[in-house]
Design an enzyme around this catalytic site. Sequence first.
Site, PDB file in Angstrom:
ATOM      1  N   ALA A  83     -36.080  32.015  69.003  1.00 53.37           N
ATOM      2  CA  ALA A  83     -37.532  31.828  69.320  1.00 53.37           C
ATOM      3  C   ALA A  83     -38.611  31.679  68.088  1.00 53.37           C
ATOM      4  CB  ALA A  83     -38.119  32.812  69.871  1.00 53.37           C
TER       5      ALA A  83
ATOM      6  N   GLU B 111     -44.478  27.982  70.447  1.00 44.86           N
ATOM      7  CA  GLU B 111     -45.105  28.499  71.386  1.00 44.86           C
ATOM      8  C   GLU B 111     -45.977  27.904  72.349  1.00 44.86           C
ATOM      9  OE1 GLU B 111     -47.835  30.775  68.543  1.00 44.86           O
ATOM     10  OE2 GLU B 111     -45.993  32.468  68.048  1.00 44.86           O
ATOM     11  N   PRO B 112     -46.640  28.108  73.160  1.00 48.35           N
ATOM     12  CA  PRO B 112     -47.439  27.492  73.626  1.00 48.35           C
ATOM     13  C   PRO B 112     -47.855  26.346  73.230  1.00 48.35           C
ATOM     14  CG  PRO B 112     -47.601  30.060  74.228  1.00 48.35           C
ATOM     15  CD  PRO B 112     -47.075  29.841  74.003  1.00 48.35           C
TER      16      PRO B 112
ATOM     17  N   GLY C 267     -46.139  23.291  69.668  1.00 48.21           N
ATOM     18  CA  GLY C 267     -45.000  23.415  69.151  1.00 48.21           C
ATOM     19  C   GLY C 267     -43.926  22.534  68.279  1.00 48.21           C
TER      20      GLY C 267
ATOM     21  N   HIS D  33     -25.357   1.447  89.203  1.00 43.82           N
ATOM     22  CA  HIS D  33     -25.005   2.029  90.804  1.00 43.82           C
ATOM     23  C   HIS D  33     -26.070   1.957  91.897  1.00 43.82           C
ATOM     24  CE1 HIS D  33     -23.067   5.015  88.420  1.00 43.82           C
ATOM     25  NE2 HIS D  33     -22.038   5.482  89.257  1.00 43.82           N
TER      26      HIS D  33
ATOM     27  N   GLY E 125     -28.809   2.074  95.178  1.00 47.68           N
ATOM     28  CA  GLY E 125     -29.604   3.279  95.518  1.00 47.68           C
ATOM     29  C   GLY E 125     -28.052   4.123  94.826  1.00 47.68           C
TER      30      GLY E 125
ATOM     31  N   GLU F 139     -35.803  20.559  69.971  1.00 49.32           N
ATOM     32  CA  GLU F 139     -35.535  20.340  68.210  1.00 49.32           C
ATOM     33  C   GLU F 139     -36.176  18.783  67.082  1.00 49.32           C
ATOM     34  OE1 GLU F 139     -33.216  22.197  66.821  1.00 49.32           O
ATOM     35  OE2 GLU F 139     -31.764  23.112  68.457  1.00 49.32           O
TER      36      GLU F 139
END
Length: 377
Positions: free
Chosen positions: A121, A124-125, A128, A334, A336, A359
């Site tokens: 942790a 934070e809001p 970052g 690929h 569609g 990160e």
Amino acid sequence: MERSPEQEAIRATVREFATEQVRPTAREADETESFPEDVWDRLADIDLTGLTTPAEYGGFDADRRTYAIVNEELAYGSLAVATALSVHCLATACIAAFGDDPVRDEWLPEMVDGRPVGAFALSEPQAGSNPRGMTTVARRDGDEYVVDGEKQWITNGERSGVVVLFAKTARNDPDSITQFLVPKDSDGLSVGEKEDKLGLRASDTTSLTFDGVRIPERYRLTEEGAGLAAALSILNGGRVAIAAQAVGLAQAALDEAIEYAQDRDQFDQPISAFQTIRHKLADMATTVQAGRLLTWDAASRMDRGEDARQAASMAKYFASEGAVDVTNEAVQIHGGYGYTTDFPVERLYRDAKVTTIYEGTSEIQKNVVARSLLDDR
């Protein structure tokens, strides 16, 4: 850069696990936004949840090259699973590097076995890319710290059992950031709703709110003020892990594109016969291999004890942006069908973007590289 026989054996084992055990769960886990806990338990059975834990605590104690190889091969099966493991390993690495003997004895043997799951942790809001701007505070109160604040973008936020937390011990002093260990069942610690994300949807990403959370002084992992330097040192290894994951995801997209190009017929021949497709595949393969070699270089520098900040940022920047390019081209090959959930490249394309963000964003990685070129001279 060749793999050692041991590393090749590990690579083969993890590739088999990723292909047979992880990949079959990836689509459903993405659609239901649920983490495959049975896969996690099987990761523990083959000792991967102890990758960054010292052998004396029952861990694997992998060197950085081996760690990169494991992350690449696991992401070949599912980026969400690889991300969850790398964050768990960030937490165990912090405890192993900065915790004292009683704390390591208390937590590491169980974390080696996969439970409790670790979380990291830092963000934070409103903080970052600039962790010095964090507002979470751990106030000293006798032989305890009282934590108040909010963390955001926390991988394993819901499923974790222990959190490595970064908080200021003085509200207005960015030099007071300190690292702590917080048991998840601490009073006052609450988990927010899961983020509704573009990709990486099987990985639970939440906020964590600390409202008067009391933690004993013995769970302070660094000296007061030494937490940010500790975080940055650990994140160098984390960036190598994310670079490796980006390579693994890109390799999966490349393999899917090769298979589809050989199977899909247009104008009475497989589309792999067209120069346009062949050149796309050549570019994709070159990007994947270049990212892999940059990642191995950074990991090898770390194993030799060198300053690998520039190398780690180069690897993370190139490999993550490369994963976005490669998955984009895989969708294009690929046609569609690549835009539907019938083929894995749609999920790989969505998952790839996050590797350029967490990160440390690509812009932060370029700042680190530029600083090493200009400011450190």
